[in-house]
Write a protein that holds these residues in place. Structure first.
Motif, PDB file in Angstrom:
ATOM      1  N   GLY A 155       0.858  -1.333  -0.033  1.00 25.44           N
ATOM      2  CA  GLY A 155      -0.081  -0.057   0.059  1.00 25.44           C
ATOM      3  C   GLY A 155       0.767   1.231   0.011  1.00 25.44           C
ATOM      4  O   GLY A 155       0.491   2.389  -0.179  1.00 25.44           O
ATOM      5  N   VAL A 156       1.927   1.229   0.378  1.00 23.63           N
ATOM      6  CA  VAL A 156       3.027   2.224   0.268  1.00 23.63           C
ATOM      7  C   VAL A 156       4.340   1.847  -0.176  1.00 23.63           C
ATOM      8  O   VAL A 156       4.804   0.722   0.151  1.00 23.63           O
ATOM      9  CB  VAL A 156       3.262   2.928   1.891  1.00 23.63           C
ATOM     10  CG1 VAL A 156       1.937   3.558   2.154  1.00 23.63           C
ATOM     11  CG2 VAL A 156       3.717   1.987   2.720  1.00 23.63           C
ATOM     12  N   ALA A 157       5.040   2.526  -0.778  1.00 20.48           N
ATOM     13  CA  ALA A 157       6.300   2.468  -1.034  1.00 20.48           C
ATOM     14  C   ALA A 157       7.449   3.529  -0.710  1.00 20.48           C
ATOM     15  O   ALA A 157       8.449   2.901  -0.312  1.00 20.48           O
ATOM     16  CB  ALA A 157       6.338   2.508  -2.719  1.00 20.48           C
ATOM     17  N   GLU A 158       7.068   4.612  -0.346  1.00 24.83           N
ATOM     18  CA  GLU A 158       7.887   5.560   0.247  1.00 24.83           C
ATOM     19  C   GLU A 158       8.172   5.464   1.726  1.00 24.83           C
ATOM     20  O   GLU A 158       7.396   4.647   2.368  1.00 24.83           O
ATOM     21  CB  GLU A 158       7.218   7.029  -0.114  1.00 24.83           C
ATOM     22  CG  GLU A 158       6.016   7.094   0.833  1.00 24.83           C
ATOM     23  CD  GLU A 158       4.532   7.024  -0.146  1.00 24.83           C
ATOM     24  OE1 GLU A 158       4.579   5.963  -0.946  1.00 24.83           O
ATOM     25  OE2 GLU A 158       3.707   7.696   0.215  1.00 24.83           O
ATOM     26  N   PRO A 159       9.227   6.086   2.221  1.00 27.43           N
ATOM     27  CA  PRO A 159       9.636   5.857   3.303  1.00 27.43           C
ATOM     28  C   PRO A 159       8.484   6.510   4.307  1.00 27.43           C
ATOM     29  O   PRO A 159       7.809   7.452   3.869  1.00 27.43           O
ATOM     30  CB  PRO A 159      11.001   6.715   3.528  1.00 27.43           C
ATOM     31  CG  PRO A 159      11.556   6.702   2.217  1.00 27.43           C
ATOM     32  CD  PRO A 159      10.266   6.560   1.440  1.00 27.43           C
ATOM     33  N   ARG A 181       1.239  12.151   3.209  1.00 30.92           N
ATOM     34  CA  ARG A 181       0.513  11.734   2.042  1.00 30.92           C
ATOM     35  C   ARG A 181      -0.761  10.616   2.324  1.00 30.92           C
ATOM     36  O   ARG A 181      -1.763  10.375   1.553  1.00 30.92           O
ATOM     37  CB  ARG A 181       1.276  10.966   1.056  1.00 30.92           C
ATOM     38  CG  ARG A 181       2.425  11.899   0.504  1.00 30.92           C
ATOM     39  CD  ARG A 181       3.286  11.138  -0.435  1.00 30.92           C
ATOM     40  NE  ARG A 181       4.436  11.774  -0.926  1.00 30.92           N
ATOM     41  CZ  ARG A 181       5.669  11.468  -1.625  1.00 30.92           C
ATOM     42  NH1 ARG A 181       5.460  10.139  -2.062  1.00 30.92           N
ATOM     43  NH2 ARG A 181       6.542  12.304  -2.006  1.00 30.92           N
ATOM     44  N   ARG A 182      -0.690  10.007   3.561  1.00 36.12           N
ATOM     45  CA  ARG A 182      -1.748   9.177   4.013  1.00 36.12           C
ATOM     46  C   ARG A 182      -2.358   9.622   5.315  1.00 36.12           C
ATOM     47  O   ARG A 182      -1.890   9.267   6.569  1.00 36.12           O
ATOM     48  CB  ARG A 182      -0.971   7.776   4.068  1.00 36.12           C
ATOM     49  CG  ARG A 182      -0.449   7.186   2.956  1.00 36.12           C
ATOM     50  CD  ARG A 182      -1.252   6.978   1.682  1.00 36.12           C
ATOM     51  NE  ARG A 182      -2.329   5.988   2.004  1.00 36.12           N
ATOM     52  CZ  ARG A 182      -2.317   4.672   1.788  1.00 36.12           C
ATOM     53  NH1 ARG A 182      -1.362   4.187   0.900  1.00 36.12           N
ATOM     54  NH2 ARG A 182      -3.346   4.048   2.106  1.00 36.12           N
ATOM     55  N   PRO A 183      -3.412  10.528   5.271  1.00 30.85           N
ATOM     56  CA  PRO A 183      -3.902  11.006   6.387  1.00 30.85           C
ATOM     57  C   PRO A 183      -4.449   9.841   7.600  1.00 30.85           C
ATOM     58  O   PRO A 183      -4.425  10.222   8.857  1.00 30.85           O
ATOM     59  CB  PRO A 183      -4.970  11.694   6.153  1.00 30.85           C
ATOM     60  CG  PRO A 183      -5.371  11.530   4.535  1.00 30.85           C
ATOM     61  CD  PRO A 183      -3.845  11.073   4.065  1.00 30.85           C
ATOM     62  N   GLU A 184      -4.786   8.730   6.882  1.00 34.01           N
ATOM     63  CA  GLU A 184      -5.350   7.833   7.952  1.00 34.01           C
ATOM     64  C   GLU A 184      -4.369   7.323   8.738  1.00 34.01           C
ATOM     65  O   GLU A 184      -4.761   6.904   9.856  1.00 34.01           O
ATOM     66  CB  GLU A 184      -5.852   6.463   7.029  1.00 34.01           C
ATOM     67  CG  GLU A 184      -4.753   5.794   6.330  1.00 34.01           C
ATOM     68  CD  GLU A 184      -4.643   6.090   4.816  1.00 34.01           C
ATOM     69  OE1 GLU A 184      -4.105   5.302   4.170  1.00 34.01           O
ATOM     70  OE2 GLU A 184      -4.675   7.278   4.746  1.00 34.01           O
ATOM     71  N   LEU A 185      -2.963   7.375   8.643  1.00 32.63           N
ATOM     72  CA  LEU A 185      -1.940   7.085   9.510  1.00 32.63           C
ATOM     73  C   LEU A 185      -2.104   7.722  10.921  1.00 32.63           C
ATOM     74  O   LEU A 185      -1.921   7.277  12.046  1.00 32.63           O
ATOM     75  CB  LEU A 185      -0.603   7.289   9.010  1.00 32.63           C
ATOM     76  CG  LEU A 185      -0.350   6.468   7.767  1.00 32.63           C
ATOM     77  CD1 LEU A 185       1.036   6.697   7.161  1.00 32.63           C
ATOM     78  CD2 LEU A 185      -0.079   4.886   8.200  1.00 32.63           C
TER      79      LEU A 185
END
Length: 290
Positions: free
Chosen positions: A121-125, A132-136
């Motif tokens: 679901g993610v590739a970036e650090p 970029r992923r507000p759900e985090l």
């Protein structure tokens, strides 16, 4: 709607806060029946809701007579992404008992990122993924996630638990959860049930790899001809290299983000909570509603 085989309780989250562990421990106790799959997500996910109430009831159809029925779906506390869980549960369930597990929000975020990485679901650090992923962040705003459930069902229907205290006092917290859902009789923490859903033990999703390796003939050849050390070395290619590490600056920024929500949660629980004191505060004693 009458009882009609509906669940008596739900574990409503939070994601990556020991819900799988509590689910497994409750399922191991006589007199409790937990639905399979673990996360039916009936009230939160549109595609699951559209399966209809008969499908949902079928998840509990094999429960023994008199058993306390439950299910665990962390999607139920994933605002703002899945906003209909509370209203659907309110129109369906009769006085359910609700258990909400929490964990230090920054540690939860790190585990959430690891989960996304393993699912491609993610590739970036991690530090690039956070903005970029507000759900985090959102899924760790516990007061925000709880407020609609409190408004719909009342505080008396919700048991707040914490992963850190569950790890430190497992038998006591299991007893609290069992008493809350109405189980008569003793319960016993099963030490042979390892912590569930640990990201560090999983392999990154690779459907083609799994289809190839799960072939019975290839599996037998692999186990017979390839040394365990070689298999372990190959396996590590699909494991997260190490638990992600946040810089001091990012941790400070996240603490500033989470602390207002933790202050609201602390007010609901009658104590002071922030990122700095979270672990000590939740381990010290069981926390209930103010």
């Amino acid at each position: 709607m009458t009882d009609a085989g509906l669940p008596h309780f739900l574990i409503i989250g939070a994601m990556k806060a020991a819900t799988s562990t509590l689910h497994a421990q409750l399922a191991a106790q006589p007199g409790i029946f937990m639905a399979t799959p673990k996360e039916p997500n009936f009230f939160s996910d549109d595609d699951q809701w559209q399966r209809g109430i008969d499908w949902y009831l079928g998840l509990f159809a094999s429960a023994p007579a008199g058993a306390i029925r439950g299910e665990a779906s962390t999607h139920y506390t994933k605002l703002p992404d899945l906003p209909l869980a509370v209203s659907r549960a309110r129109q369906t369930l009769i006085e359910p008992r609700l258990i909400y597990l929490m964990r230090h929000p920054i540690e939860r975020l790190i585990s959430h990122y690891s989960h996304l990485w393993l699912e491609n679901g993610v590739a970036e650090p991690i530090e690039q993924a956070i903005p970029r992923r507000p759900e985090l962040v959102d899924y760790g705003r516990y007061a925000m996630q709880l407020r609609p459930w409190v408004a719909a069902f009342g505080k008396q229907s919700i048991l707040p638990l914490f992963a850190e205290r569950l790890a430190a006092h497992p038998q006591e917290e299991l007893e609290r959860a069992a008493a809350f859902i109405g189980l008569d009789g003793p319960v016993s923490w099963q030490v042979d049930l390892a912590s569930r859903n640990a990201s560090g033990l999983r392999l990154r999703d690779a459907p083609l790899r799994d289809r190839i390796l799960d072939q019975p003939l290839l599996a037998a050849i692999r186990r017979t001809l390839i040394p365990q050390s070689v298999r372990d070395r190959i396996k590590r290619r699909w494991q997260m290299p190490a638990r992600p590490v946040l810089s001091a600056e990012t941790r400070l920024a996240l603490a500033r983000t989470f602390d207002p929500d933790l202050a609201d949660l602390g007010e609901m629980l009658g104590c002071r909570l922030d990122c700095a004191n979270f672990v000590a505060a939740v381990r010290e004693k069981p926390l209930g509603w103010a």
